[in-house]
Design a protein around this motif. Structure first.
Motif, short mmCIF file in Angstrom:
data_model
loop_
_atom_site.label_atom_id
_atom_site.label_comp_id
_atom_site.label_asym_id
_atom_site.label_seq_id
_atom_site.Cartn_x
_atom_site.Cartn_y
_atom_site.Cartn_z
N ASP A 154 -0.83 7.10 -13.48
CA ASP A 154 -1.99 6.48 -12.85
C ASP A 154 -1.58 6.06 -11.45
N SER A 155 -2.52 6.15 -10.52
CA SER A 155 -2.17 5.76 -9.14
C SER A 155 -1.80 4.27 -9.07
N LEU A 156 -2.29 3.47 -10.01
CA LEU A 156 -1.95 2.04 -9.98
C LEU A 156 -0.53 1.78 -10.50
N LEU A 157 0.11 2.84 -11.00
CA LEU A 157 1.50 2.70 -11.46
C LEU A 157 2.47 3.31 -10.45
N ASN A 158 1.94 3.61 -9.29
CA ASN A 158 2.71 4.29 -8.25
C ASN A 158 4.07 3.62 -7.95
N VAL A 159 4.02 2.33 -7.62
CA VAL A 159 5.29 1.59 -7.50
C VAL A 159 5.29 0.53 -8.59
N TYR A 160 6.48 0.03 -8.92
CA TYR A 160 6.56 -0.97 -9.99
C TYR A 160 5.87 -2.26 -9.57
N ILE A 161 4.91 -2.68 -10.38
CA ILE A 161 4.32 -4.01 -10.22
C ILE A 161 4.23 -4.59 -11.63
N THR A 162 4.56 -5.86 -11.76
CA THR A 162 4.66 -6.47 -13.08
C THR A 162 3.41 -6.24 -13.95
N GLU A 163 2.26 -6.57 -13.41
CA GLU A 163 1.07 -6.62 -14.27
C GLU A 163 0.65 -5.28 -14.88
N PRO A 164 0.42 -4.23 -14.08
CA PRO A 164 -0.01 -2.99 -14.73
C PRO A 164 1.04 -2.42 -15.67
N TYR A 165 2.31 -2.52 -15.31
CA TYR A 165 3.37 -2.00 -16.19
C TYR A 165 3.40 -2.79 -17.50
N THR A 166 3.26 -4.11 -17.40
CA THR A 166 3.24 -4.94 -18.60
C THR A 166 2.06 -4.59 -19.49
N LYS A 167 0.91 -4.41 -18.84
CA LYS A 167 -0.30 -4.13 -19.61
C LYS A 167 -0.17 -2.81 -20.37
N VAL A 168 0.26 -1.78 -19.67
CA VAL A 168 0.36 -0.46 -20.30
C VAL A 168 1.37 -0.51 -21.45
N MET A 169 2.52 -1.10 -21.17
CA MET A 169 3.57 -1.11 -22.19
C MET A 169 3.16 -1.94 -23.40
N SER A 170 2.57 -3.10 -23.18
CA SER A 170 2.18 -3.96 -24.31
C SER A 170 1.14 -3.26 -25.17
N CYS A 171 0.17 -2.60 -24.52
CA CYS A 171 -0.89 -1.91 -25.29
C CYS A 171 -0.27 -0.82 -26.15
N LEU A 193 10.21 -6.93 -16.08
CA LEU A 193 9.26 -6.37 -17.05
C LEU A 193 9.47 -6.88 -18.48
N ALA A 194 10.73 -6.87 -18.94
CA ALA A 194 11.01 -7.13 -20.36
C ALA A 194 10.48 -8.49 -20.86
N PRO A 195 10.75 -9.58 -20.14
CA PRO A 195 10.25 -10.87 -20.66
C PRO A 195 8.73 -10.96 -20.67
N ARG A 196 8.08 -10.30 -19.70
CA ARG A 196 6.61 -10.30 -19.70
C ARG A 196 6.08 -9.61 -20.94
#
Ligand SMILES: Cc1cc2nc3c(=O)[nH]c(=O)nc-3n(C[C@H](O)[C@H](O)[C@H](O)COP(=O)(O)OP(=O)(O)OC[C@H]3O[C@@H](n4cnc5c(N)ncnc54)[C@H](O)[C@@H]3O)c2cc1C
Length: 330
Positions: free
Chosen positions: A67-84, A105-108
């Motif tokens: 996804d274009s929103l995952l282009n660079v690492y940012i806590t929130e979208p990466y956390t959301k995708v991984m948690s889901c 990322l891991a603690p989030r």
């Protein structure tokens, strides 16, 4: 039924980071022991081309989330995708590299899916009886090793120190499945805006190619202690390196670290200045042609591998050595 071992694949500008390959190596072993699948989780934009190599490196399955929103690492979208994905697929174990990104990322994720996380592990094993993951990490500045388990919650999450696990060689006969997933991300998921990414311009340092290495340890006392080492290095036409203690203290960069989790060196001359000689350090330098150790403690284990041992204070011995070298050149 066991639901699998996952490895978070860290990529930067599409390039898979070494630690993720190391974790696939370890993950493969754990998955085999548990008779389960090893899954690589690859997130980003235009990263799918990396998936095949992850299979060659041990994964049975690669989940690719682009996804274009995952282009660079940012806590929130990466956390959301991984948690889901975790909630949907319920893996048993998740391994993440203990890099700046992984530690963010891991603690989030673990808080969101409500499970246990052990940070910065250096050893991972399966307990025979319970099949729990035994997560071992140095604690109290490396003075004790703590083994931690997470018996009641799943997944068992661990960040793992780079350089400790061993990556598998590429095996192009390996087969696996690539699963493409489109995440449901919206701009509102992101509250952080990246204005600029600044890359530190690092010179490639190759301490492993130096003929003479002047290595400093915690015994230097503080970062300024490296000044005398630099002077000695320039007198002898060598380079400066160090133990992990001084890297962890931020006195020198990781590229200069000698030892098990640093570089293995074999110079003609190795000076160990204020280095105790822990086994993990010695593993990286014992093949040096001539080892000179300076340490104020006669009991320091470094003297066991040294060809020449000087018992004394580095702040006195090294300036005296420099003076002597200068006068010899006159
Ligand atoms: C999984 C794992 C991997 C590791 N990998 C590495 C690695 O790759 N490389 C590495 O180096 N370590 C590694 N370590 C850490 C290692 O175990 C030691 O903690 C580390 O090497 C200690 O660094 P040091 O000798 O600089 O510090 P210390 O152990 O604190 O030793 C300092 C020494 O300086 C002496 N000293 C103090 N003051 C003076 C003075 N004024 N003059 C002279 N001598 C003085 C002391 O007597 C002492 O011997 C690893 C550890 C683990 C658990």
């Amino acid at each position: 039924m066991n639901k699998g071992v996952w490895v978070f694949i860290e990529q930067r500008e599409g390039e898979v980071q070494k630690v993720s390959l190391e974790l696939l190596g370890k993950g493969r072993q754990l998955a085999d022991q548990l008779s389960t699948k090893l899954t690589a989780l690859l997130m980003g934009e235009n990263v799918a081309q990396a998936a095949q190599e992850l299979i060659y490196r041990g994964a049975d399955e690669v989940i690719v989330v682009e996804d274009s929103l995952l282009n660079v690492y940012i806590t929130e979208p990466y956390t959301k995708v991984m948690s889901c994905l975790i909630e949907e697929r319920r893996p048993e174990i998740i391994l993440i590299g203990a890099t700046a990104i992984g530690r963010d990322l891991a603690p989030r994720v673990s808080a969101r899916v409500h499970t246990g996380l052990t940070a910065d592990c250096t050893s991972l094993e399966i307990e025979d009886e319970t099949q729990n993951l035994l997560m071992t990490r140095p604690a109290f500045g490396g003075n004790i090793m703590a083994t931690i388990i997470c018996p009641d919650f799943r997944p068992q999450m661990s960040t793992v120190r780079p350089g400790v696990m061993v990556e598998l060689d590429i095996d192009t006969t390996r087969k696996g499945e690539i699963i493409n997933i489109k995440p449901s991300l919206v701009k509102e998921d992101i509250n952080v805006e990246i204005l600029e990414i600044v890359k530190e311009k690092k010179q490639k340092v190759k301490i492993e190619e130096a003929n003479v290495l002047i290595s400093g340890g915690r015994g230097l006392g503080k970062i300024d202690g490296f000044e005398i080492l630099n002077q000695l290095a320039s007198e002898l036409g060598g380079m400066v390196s160090g133990s992990r203690a001084v890297v962890d203290a931020g006195w020198i960069d990781r590229d200069y670290q000698v030892g098990q989790t640093g570089k293995t060196v074999r110079p003609n001359l190795y000076f160990a200045c204020g280095i105790s000689g822990a086994i993990q350090h010695v593993a990286g330098m014992e093949e040096s042609e001539l080892i000179i150790a300076i340490n104020k403690n006669t009991e320091a284990p470094i003297f066991e591998v040294a060809d020449v041992g000087i018992v004394g204070d580095v702040h006195k011995v090294i300036p005296a050595l420099i003076e002597e070298l200068k006068s010899l050149k006159k």
